[in-house]
Design a protein around this motif. Structure first.
Motif, PDB file in Angstrom:
ATOM      1  N   SER A 143       0.875  -1.178  -0.017  1.00  0.00           N
ATOM      2  CA  SER A 143       0.129   0.130   0.161  1.00  0.00           C
ATOM      3  C   SER A 143       0.957   1.314   0.057  1.00  0.00           C
ATOM      4  O   SER A 143       0.573   2.379  -0.634  1.00  0.00           O
ATOM      5  CB  SER A 143      -0.903  -0.128   1.370  1.00  0.00           C
ATOM      6  OG  SER A 143      -1.573  -1.106   1.360  1.00  0.00           O
ATOM      7  N   LYS A 148      -1.572   3.440  -2.593  1.00  0.00           N
ATOM      8  CA  LYS A 148      -3.187   3.129  -2.489  1.00  0.00           C
ATOM      9  C   LYS A 148      -3.182   2.211  -1.250  1.00  0.00           C
ATOM     10  O   LYS A 148      -2.769   1.306  -1.277  1.00  0.00           O
ATOM     11  CB  LYS A 148      -3.577   2.678  -3.798  1.00  0.00           C
ATOM     12  CG  LYS A 148      -3.988   3.526  -4.890  1.00  0.00           C
ATOM     13  CD  LYS A 148      -5.503   3.927  -4.681  1.00  0.00           C
ATOM     14  CE  LYS A 148      -5.649   5.165  -5.399  1.00  0.00           C
ATOM     15  NZ  LYS A 148      -5.787   5.707  -6.731  1.00  0.00           N
ATOM     16  N   PRO A 149      -4.134   2.507  -0.403  1.00  0.00           N
ATOM     17  CA  PRO A 149      -4.524   1.460   0.403  1.00  0.00           C
ATOM     18  C   PRO A 149      -5.090   0.418  -0.045  1.00  0.00           C
ATOM     19  O   PRO A 149      -6.050   0.512  -0.827  1.00  0.00           O
ATOM     20  CB  PRO A 149      -5.339   2.259   1.543  1.00  0.00           C
ATOM     21  CG  PRO A 149      -5.828   3.254   0.744  1.00  0.00           C
ATOM     22  CD  PRO A 149      -5.168   3.625  -0.380  1.00  0.00           C
ATOM     23  N   ILE A 150      -4.361  -0.852  -0.087  1.00  0.00           N
ATOM     24  CA  ILE A 150      -5.092  -2.050  -0.635  1.00  0.00           C
ATOM     25  C   ILE A 150      -5.817  -2.647   0.288  1.00  0.00           C
ATOM     26  O   ILE A 150      -5.780  -3.338   1.338  1.00  0.00           O
ATOM     27  CB  ILE A 150      -3.738  -3.347  -0.843  1.00  0.00           C
ATOM     28  CG1 ILE A 150      -2.980  -2.157  -2.378  1.00  0.00           C
ATOM     29  CG2 ILE A 150      -4.268  -4.389  -1.586  1.00  0.00           C
ATOM     30  CD1 ILE A 150      -1.633  -2.865  -2.584  1.00  0.00           C
TER      31      ILE A 150
END
Ligand code: UTP
Length: 475
Positions: A143, A148-150
């Motif tokens: 992330s 991007k926060p997965i």
């Protein structure tokens, strides 16, 4: 409404309510709820077709099997430029937030015999970090890397759901945003005895067990996880099992090959080391579809056949690492398409049960059948399936058994060997034995690096020189 008790009697399953009148009203309600959720027609059909009258051997089918194609690693003749292109495509997908991690953690882990959900098992050499923590750290690192926060979806079963969620809460979700970690439970199936009668675990509850990792597809749909993915712009699901700490949870090259081929389901394969190795094999069936044939169903003559180069002809072993297209899961998991449903398999197991006198019996021998779905059975339904080769040492060392092969010890050693390879690749001196096992035990956390290339970079950019000693932990 007709009470399910009558339905059970009509289906010859009245024994489920044998002790009903001895239960208090709460227990009666609980049993009624459990019983109502069971599809008696399905249970009868499975017993008939899988146990009483199983369709004969599949020798004829086996005659038509060919090895499935797979994309070899560059070091084994694969096209390095294609691997690079796939890697870049996968990285772009991760940066755009269209990929979710998905762990199946609903199994009972009976072989390991650990008291608690398997994901909470301490697996790393020094910190004794749990399997869940290792995955959380890998997902967290990706992330950060991709900005991007997965999202992470975790499938439990009602048997371990609460304990699993409580474990994450107790550990502050290992630094992940709790809003991006989603838990849901899989379906359950009743165990039946040798006559097809549904067993009771105690007077007020049915002997239920999870419906197999293949149950994940319908659980993703039924739980609303698939809707949530769609709402969040996720269209690619990176599937892995809870028992494998080496797994690359979000592997850019794998994701890239999957997306470039517009595949609905992709898989990683490992060359089998020996014919008797207990993994399923990727094959192509008589109608040209890719399938996984379980090791127990693989005729010996095929399992042992060698090609001109002396390699096993059917060598692409399945290690339960897949990518799924979200809409494919929605289609298969809702059983919408005629015929597009995962089949059930039977397993003959020891299941504790309540006998006619109300006494709980723990059998010494298998006494019951459980019914499970396998996730790899989705493969023949997928359009453009892709299979890529992976390296065992970088992707696969599961914890299955308490001792011996695939045990905490072998998995710990494989983690140490991986760290040692990375350390040597970064030009740091380290003593190892003939198998690559370092003579000191240490640990590299995914936050420091989770691939060799990242490790080499991290070492280069480190202000302090890296020294590896007994119990060093690189964070
Ligand atoms: P296994 O086939 O190794 O089964 O599961 P298990 O239940 O974990 O262990 P044993 O056989 O009782 O010792 C492979 C993966 O599939 C998941 C497991 O949690 C593991 O990640 N699984 C299995 C489920 O999520 N649900 C199931 O019903 C079965």
């Amino acid at each position: 409404m007709i009470h399910p008790r009558h339905d059970y009697e009509d289906h010859g399953q009245g024994q489920v309510f044998r002790f009903f009148d001895q239960l208090n009203s709460e227990q009666q309600d609980a049993l009624t709820r459990e019983a109502s959720a069971i599809d008696l027609g399905e249970v009868a059909r499975l017993f008939e077709t899988l146990v009483r009258n199983p369709s004969g051997g599949n020798e004829a089918l086996a005659d038509q099997l060919e090895p499935a194609d797979f994309i070899p690693l560059p070091r084994n003749g694969g096209d390095a430029a294609k691997w690079r292109e796939a890697f870049e495509t996968g990285e772009a997908a991760l940066r755009s937030g269209r990929v979710a991690a998905f762990t199946v953690a609903g199994g009972q882990g009976t072989r390991l015999g650990f008291d608690g959900p398997k994901g909470t098992f301490p697996v790393t050499p020094i910190r004794r970090a749990s399997l869940f923590q290792v995955f959380a750290e890998k997902i967290g690192a990706a992330s950060v890397l991709y900005g991007k926060p997965i999202p992470w979806f975790i499938m439990t079963s009602v048997i371990n759901h609460e304990e699993t969620v409580a474990f994450f809460e107790r550990h502050g979700f290992f630094g992940l945003n709790p809003e991006r970690v989603h838990f849901f439970s899989q379906g359950l199936m009743p165990a039946v005895d040798e006559q097809g009668k549904i067993l009771l675990a105690d007077k007020g509850s049915v002997a239920l067990s999870p419906d197999g990792h293949g149950g994940s597809l319908r659980a993703l749909v039924r739980s609303g996880a698939i809707d949530r993915m769609e709402a969040d712009g996720v269209d690619t699901i990176s599937y892995f099992q809870v028992d494998n700490p080496l797994v690359r949870c979000l592997d850019p090259a794998f994701i890239g090959f999957h997306l470039l081929a517009e595949s609905e389901m992709s898989s990683k394969a490992l060359p089998k080391v020996a014919p008797e190795e207990k993994v399923g094999v990727f094959c192509r069936d008589g109608s040209g579809r890719d399938v996984v044939i379980e090791y127990s169903d693989m005729p010996e003559r095929l399992a042992t056949e060698r090609d001109a180069a002396g390699e096993l002809r059917f060598r692409a072993g399945s290690i339960a690492i897949h990518l799924f297209d979200r809409d494919f899961v929605r289609r298969l998991g809702s059983g919408g398409d005629a015929g597009a449903e995962l089949p059930f398999h039977k397993a003959h197991k020891k299941v504790s049960f309540v006998d006619e006198a109300g006494v709980v019996i723990a059998p010494d021998e298998p006494n019951a059948y459980k019914f499970e779905m396998f996730v790899f059975d989705a493969l023949p339904f997928a359009k453009n399936p892709v299979i890529i080769e992976t390296a065992r040492e970088d992707d696969f060392s599961p914890v299955k058994n308490a001792e011996g092969s695939d045990s905490p010890q072998t998995s710990r050693d494989d983690q140490l060997r991986q760290y040692a390879r990375w350390v040597k690749a970064a030009g740091i001196e380290l003593e190892t034995d003939d198998t690559g096992l370092p003579t000191v035990a240490f640990e590299i956390t995914p936050g420091f690096a989770d691939t060799e290339a990242h490790f080499v970079e991290s070492v280069k950019s480190s202000r302090e020189p890296i020294v590896i000693e007994e119990e060093t932990v690189l964070i």
